[in-house]
Write a protein that holds these residues in place. Structure first.
Motif, PDB file in Angstrom:
ATOM      1  N   THR A   7      79.607  69.619  36.068  1.00  0.00           N
ATOM      2  CA  THR A   7      79.611  71.050  35.567  1.00  0.00           C
ATOM      3  C   THR A   7      78.411  71.599  36.233  1.00  0.00           C
ATOM      4  O   THR A   7      78.562  73.030  36.613  1.00  0.00           O
ATOM      5  N   GLU A   8      77.439  70.988  36.281  1.00  0.00           N
ATOM      6  CA  GLU A   8      76.148  71.807  37.349  1.00  0.00           C
ATOM      7  C   GLU A   8      76.545  72.030  38.470  1.00  0.00           C
ATOM      8  O   GLU A   8      76.202  73.315  39.053  1.00  0.00           O
ATOM      9  N   ALA A  15      77.153  80.108  41.614  1.00  0.00           N
ATOM     10  CA  ALA A  15      75.989  81.021  41.804  1.00  0.00           C
ATOM     11  C   ALA A  15      75.720  81.191  43.504  1.00  0.00           C
ATOM     12  O   ALA A  15      75.385  82.406  43.548  1.00  0.00           O
ATOM     13  N   GLU A  16      75.815  80.125  44.036  1.00  0.00           N
ATOM     14  CA  GLU A  16      75.447  80.351  45.495  1.00  0.00           C
ATOM     15  C   GLU A  16      76.330  81.124  46.302  1.00  0.00           C
ATOM     16  O   GLU A  16      76.138  81.980  47.027  1.00  0.00           O
ATOM     17  N   GLU A  17      77.694  80.984  46.011  1.00  0.00           N
ATOM     18  CA  GLU A  17      78.682  81.795  46.666  1.00  0.00           C
ATOM     19  C   GLU A  17      78.519  83.313  46.377  1.00  0.00           C
ATOM     20  O   GLU A  17      78.398  84.198  47.032  1.00  0.00           O
ATOM     21  N   THR A  57      69.473  77.519  42.402  1.00  0.00           N
ATOM     22  CA  THR A  57      70.524  77.753  43.600  1.00  0.00           C
ATOM     23  C   THR A  57      69.645  77.382  44.831  1.00  0.00           C
ATOM     24  O   THR A  57      70.289  77.069  45.671  1.00  0.00           O
ATOM     25  N   LEU A  58      68.352  78.301  44.753  1.00  0.00           N
ATOM     26  CA  LEU A  58      67.554  78.332  45.954  1.00  0.00           C
ATOM     27  C   LEU A  58      67.316  76.837  46.514  1.00  0.00           C
ATOM     28  O   LEU A  58      67.061  76.401  47.619  1.00  0.00           O
ATOM     29  N   GLU A  59      66.611  76.122  45.246  1.00  0.00           N
ATOM     30  CA  GLU A  59      66.149  74.717  45.501  1.00  0.00           C
ATOM     31  C   GLU A  59      67.226  73.979  46.232  1.00  0.00           C
ATOM     32  O   GLU A  59      66.978  73.244  47.173  1.00  0.00           O
ATOM     33  N   ARG A  60      68.512  73.975  45.720  1.00  0.00           N
ATOM     34  CA  ARG A  60      69.464  73.144  46.381  1.00  0.00           C
ATOM     35  C   ARG A  60      69.805  73.526  47.694  1.00  0.00           C
ATOM     36  O   ARG A  60      69.841  72.698  48.712  1.00  0.00           O
ATOM     37  N   ARG A  61      69.709  74.842  48.070  1.00  0.00           N
ATOM     38  CA  ARG A  61      70.049  75.499  49.391  1.00  0.00           C
ATOM     39  C   ARG A  61      68.811  74.958  50.281  1.00  0.00           C
ATOM     40  O   ARG A  61      69.021  74.449  51.446  1.00  0.00           O
ATOM     41  N   LEU A 123      60.560  80.722  46.853  1.00  0.00           N
ATOM     42  CA  LEU A 123      60.477  81.337  48.083  1.00  0.00           C
ATOM     43  C   LEU A 123      59.100  81.065  48.428  1.00  0.00           C
ATOM     44  O   LEU A 123      59.185  80.656  49.964  1.00  0.00           O
ATOM     45  N   ASP A 124      58.181  80.721  47.768  1.00  0.00           N
ATOM     46  CA  ASP A 124      56.888  80.257  48.220  1.00  0.00           C
ATOM     47  C   ASP A 124      56.902  78.970  48.951  1.00  0.00           C
ATOM     48  O   ASP A 124      56.459  78.644  50.375  1.00  0.00           O
ATOM     49  N   LEU A 125      57.656  77.966  48.305  1.00  0.00           N
ATOM     50  CA  LEU A 125      57.817  76.447  48.900  1.00  0.00           C
ATOM     51  C   LEU A 125      58.644  76.548  50.082  1.00  0.00           C
ATOM     52  O   LEU A 125      58.160  75.922  50.996  1.00  0.00           O
ATOM     53  N   GLU A 126      59.663  77.376  50.320  1.00  0.00           N
ATOM     54  CA  GLU A 126      60.421  77.324  51.514  1.00  0.00           C
ATOM     55  C   GLU A 126      59.641  77.897  52.632  1.00  0.00           C
ATOM     56  O   GLU A 126      59.703  77.327  53.833  1.00  0.00           O
ATOM     57  N   THR A 127      58.608  78.934  52.412  1.00  0.00           N
ATOM     58  CA  THR A 127      57.717  79.485  53.513  1.00  0.00           C
ATOM     59  C   THR A 127      56.792  78.332  53.840  1.00  0.00           C
ATOM     60  O   THR A 127      56.607  78.197  55.186  1.00  0.00           O
ATOM     61  N   ALA A 128      56.246  77.930  52.838  1.00  0.00           N
ATOM     62  CA  ALA A 128      55.023  76.771  53.151  1.00  0.00           C
ATOM     63  C   ALA A 128      55.795  75.528  53.950  1.00  0.00           C
ATOM     64  O   ALA A 128      55.069  75.054  54.789  1.00  0.00           O
TER      65      ALA A 128
END
Length: 207
Positions: A7-8, A15-17, A57-61, A123-128
């Motif tokens: 389900t998740e 959500a991503e789409e 959704t961002l974390e999975r991406r 967002l900060d994690l992705e940049t870092a």
């Protein structure tokens, strides 16, 4: 009650789409639920808010992107190739079903005047992570000259971000120009004399 993995998965897929094609603000949570085929009660068992779903959704991406980059790193032949493999990874990720017309992280940052804390953390994690990885690979190219490696990494972050933003103007844009600019920056950072920058920027590679 914990949400079932299947389900998740459906919820995050929906959500991503929708978030990264239509936009987060333009996508009501009901649209995500309808696409996923789940109820609001099911959603809130796993996520307290729309913002929490955006963050997940961002974390999975981000995990998917790092896996793509890791595969590009394995294919690189040398330290310089590993540093510039971020562009190979961008090409490869763009070709996947989850690849969007530009960058989900930049797009998300642009959507909020005051970014919710759970979204800002991702967002900060992705940049870092981008900066840390590029710094490590730059250090290998520059023989661990730490100051130069950090500066070069910052420059490459700007090149990568600029390339992703340019895809809004030209959706068919490839990484060739960004890769060439990055290559010049690597050459400049590796120079040992004051005139090296001028020579690199004015050289004629067609000769």
């Amino acid at each position: 009650m914990v949400m079932r993995p299947g389900t998740e998965q459906k919820l995050l897929d929906a959500a991503e789409e929708l978030f990264f094609t239509r936009g987060i603000a333009a996508t009501p949570i009901d649209a995500v639920l309808e696409r996923a085929g789940v109820s609001s009660a099911t959603l809130y068992r796993g996520y307290a808010s729309k913002e929490a779903l955006v963050a997940a959704t961002l974390e999975r991406r981000h995990d998917d992107w790092l896996a793509t980059w890791d595969r590009a790193l394995v294919s690189a032949d040398d330290d310089r190739g590993r540093l510039l493999s971020v562009f190979d990874a961008l090409d490869a990720y763009r070709a996947t079903p989850s690849g969007s017309r530009w960058c989900a992280f930049l797009g998300t940052a642009a959507e909020y005047a005051d970014t919710p804390s759970e979204v800002r953390a991702v967002l900060d994690l992705e940049t870092a992570t981008l900066r840390t990885r590029l710094t490590a690979h730059a250090a290998a190219v520059l023989d661990a000259r730490e100051g130069r490696a950090a500066a070069l990494a910052d420059q490459l972050v700007l090149v990568v971000s600029g390339y992703l933003a340019m895809r809004l103007r030209d959706p068919a844009l490839g990484t060739e120009t960004a890769r060439a600019v990055a290559g010049v920056l690597v050459d400049v950072a590796g120079g040992d004399d004051p005139d090296h920058v001028l020579r690199v920027l004015t050289r004629d590679d067609s000769a």
